[in-house]
Design an enzyme around this catalytic site. Sequence first.
Site, PDB file in Angstrom:
ATOM      1  N   HIS A 132     -12.652 -45.057 -21.170  1.00  0.00           N
ATOM      2  CA  HIS A 132     -11.439 -45.500 -20.474  1.00  0.00           C
ATOM      3  C   HIS A 132     -11.727 -46.500 -19.360  1.00  0.00           C
ATOM      4  O   HIS A 132     -10.789 -47.021 -18.758  1.00  0.00           O
ATOM      5  CB  HIS A 132     -10.704 -44.291 -19.886  1.00  0.00           C
ATOM      6  CG  HIS A 132     -10.117 -43.395 -20.930  1.00  0.00           C
ATOM      7  ND1 HIS A 132      -9.236 -43.834 -21.888  1.00  0.00           N
ATOM      8  CD2 HIS A 132     -10.283 -42.072 -21.186  1.00  0.00           C
ATOM      9  CE1 HIS A 132      -8.885 -42.836 -22.679  1.00  0.00           C
ATOM     10  NE2 HIS A 132      -9.520 -41.749 -22.276  1.00  0.00           N
ATOM     11  N   ARG A 172     -20.187 -41.950 -20.649  1.00  0.00           N
ATOM     12  CA  ARG A 172     -19.252 -41.526 -21.695  1.00  0.00           C
ATOM     13  C   ARG A 172     -19.037 -42.702 -22.626  1.00  0.00           C
ATOM     14  O   ARG A 172     -18.727 -43.816 -22.200  1.00  0.00           O
ATOM     15  CB  ARG A 172     -17.912 -41.075 -21.104  1.00  0.00           C
ATOM     16  CG  ARG A 172     -16.894 -40.822 -22.227  1.00  0.00           C
ATOM     17  CD  ARG A 172     -15.741 -39.955 -21.810  1.00  0.00           C
ATOM     18  NE  ARG A 172     -14.778 -40.621 -20.970  1.00  0.00           N
ATOM     19  CZ  ARG A 172     -13.604 -40.076 -20.612  1.00  0.00           C
ATOM     20  NH1 ARG A 172     -13.285 -38.853 -21.023  1.00  0.00           N
ATOM     21  NH2 ARG A 172     -12.779 -40.725 -19.833  1.00  0.00           N
ATOM     22  N   GLU A 201     -11.259 -31.509 -26.289  1.00  0.00           N
ATOM     23  CA  GLU A 201     -10.055 -31.930 -25.563  1.00  0.00           C
ATOM     24  C   GLU A 201      -8.828 -31.998 -26.461  1.00  0.00           C
ATOM     25  O   GLU A 201      -7.877 -32.715 -26.149  1.00  0.00           O
ATOM     26  CB  GLU A 201     -10.298 -33.247 -24.820  1.00  0.00           C
ATOM     27  CG  GLU A 201     -10.941 -34.359 -25.615  1.00  0.00           C
ATOM     28  CD  GLU A 201     -11.185 -35.626 -24.778  1.00  0.00           C
ATOM     29  OE1 GLU A 201     -10.688 -35.731 -23.650  1.00  0.00           O
ATOM     30  OE2 GLU A 201     -11.868 -36.526 -25.291  1.00  0.00           O
ATOM     31  N   ASP A 243      -6.301 -34.560 -21.928  1.00  0.00           N
ATOM     32  CA  ASP A 243      -5.988 -34.621 -23.359  1.00  0.00           C
ATOM     33  C   ASP A 243      -5.693 -33.234 -23.915  1.00  0.00           C
ATOM     34  O   ASP A 243      -4.829 -33.083 -24.787  1.00  0.00           O
ATOM     35  CB  ASP A 243      -7.146 -35.277 -24.125  1.00  0.00           C
ATOM     36  CG  ASP A 243      -7.053 -36.790 -24.045  1.00  0.00           C
ATOM     37  OD1 ASP A 243      -5.977 -37.334 -24.308  1.00  0.00           O
ATOM     38  OD2 ASP A 243      -8.059 -37.430 -23.688  1.00  0.00           O
TER      39      ASP A 243
HETATM   40  C1  3PY Z   1      -9.427 -35.755 -20.184  1.00  0.00           C
HETATM   41  O1  3PY Z   1      -9.127 -35.006 -19.243  1.00  0.00           O
HETATM   42  O2  3PY Z   1      -8.845 -35.778 -21.266  1.00  0.00           O
HETATM   43  C2  3PY Z   1     -10.521 -36.678 -20.026  1.00  0.00           C
HETATM   44  O3  3PY Z   1     -11.002 -37.211 -20.988  1.00  0.00           O
HETATM   45  C3  3PY Z   1     -10.983 -37.003 -18.656  1.00  0.00           C
HETATM   46  O4  3PY Z   1     -11.399 -38.294 -18.570  1.00  0.00           O
HETATM   47 MG    MG Z   2      -9.779 -37.300 -22.614  1.00  0.00          MG
END
Ligand code: 3PY
Ligand code: MG
Length: 268
Positions: free
Chosen positions: A47, A72, A151, A177
């Site tokens: 991101h 990441r 996530e 997410d």
């Molecule tokens: C999330 O909380 O989904 C993340 O990927 C944090 O960057």
């Molecule tokens: Mg995320």
Amino acid sequence: MTDKPFLADKLRSGQAVVTGWSLLSEPMVPELFARAGYEAVTIDLQHGMYDFDDACTTLAAIALGGAHRIARIPVGDNALAGRLVDMGAECLIAPMINSLKEAEEFARAVKYPPEGERSWSPFRAAMLSEQTSDQYLKNANRQTLALAMIETEEAMDALDDILTVDSLDGVFVGPSDLSLTLSKGAALDPNGARTSEACADIAQKTLAAGKLAGIFCLNADKVEEAYHQGFRLMSHGIDTIFLDHSARTCLREVAWLGDVKDGPATGY
Ligand code: 3PY
Ligand code: MG
């Protein structure tokens, strides 16, 4: 070879590590996190604004500041994972890992044979970790961490399978997410009760499988909650939000001059 403990050693011994999180592709920003005392800094190629060139320079800047180097990757970009470990990332975080197959493919990109199929030439990683090539080869699989992001609801359903992947060191939870998928897109609620229960469940299963648990935290209360749930790698502090808060605080100090704008705060 350095006698300083590696990130992997610290986390495996149960030590908590807080990582700063950087979206802005400016090497000095993560270096400043490190010099401020953060034990680790994560650069975000999912991101954030980093590309590979920025990442290479920034990993060295984090080492210069004395912190552990985490990256990441973008979703599914296992080739980039291999390139980033070569450039000195000590821990790779892969987003949106939803199945056994995805977990296996990611972990194999980060580990040398026989655990994986990482291809050889870690010249920068060996330099930054102060090891010869021979030392690096001997230690790399143990010292380099592969963490799969859990996530989504799909990932939670596949978690037992994902945790059977030997070369995977652990998981890293993305509560934003997770809250989106658990609510079928209705609510972004990373700090809500339902998300928190899901995080606790993931931590408990991960620890039971003998693996490491990490999580993205948006405030200090979440760090504390996560720690008590068993997480040991916790992000806290994002460069864009630091700048946003600091800029507002500074400007408010001269608000007596009048006409100080106060636009909407940046989110994450
Ligand atoms: C999330 O909380 O989904 C993340 O990927 C944090 O960057
Ligand atoms: Mg995320």
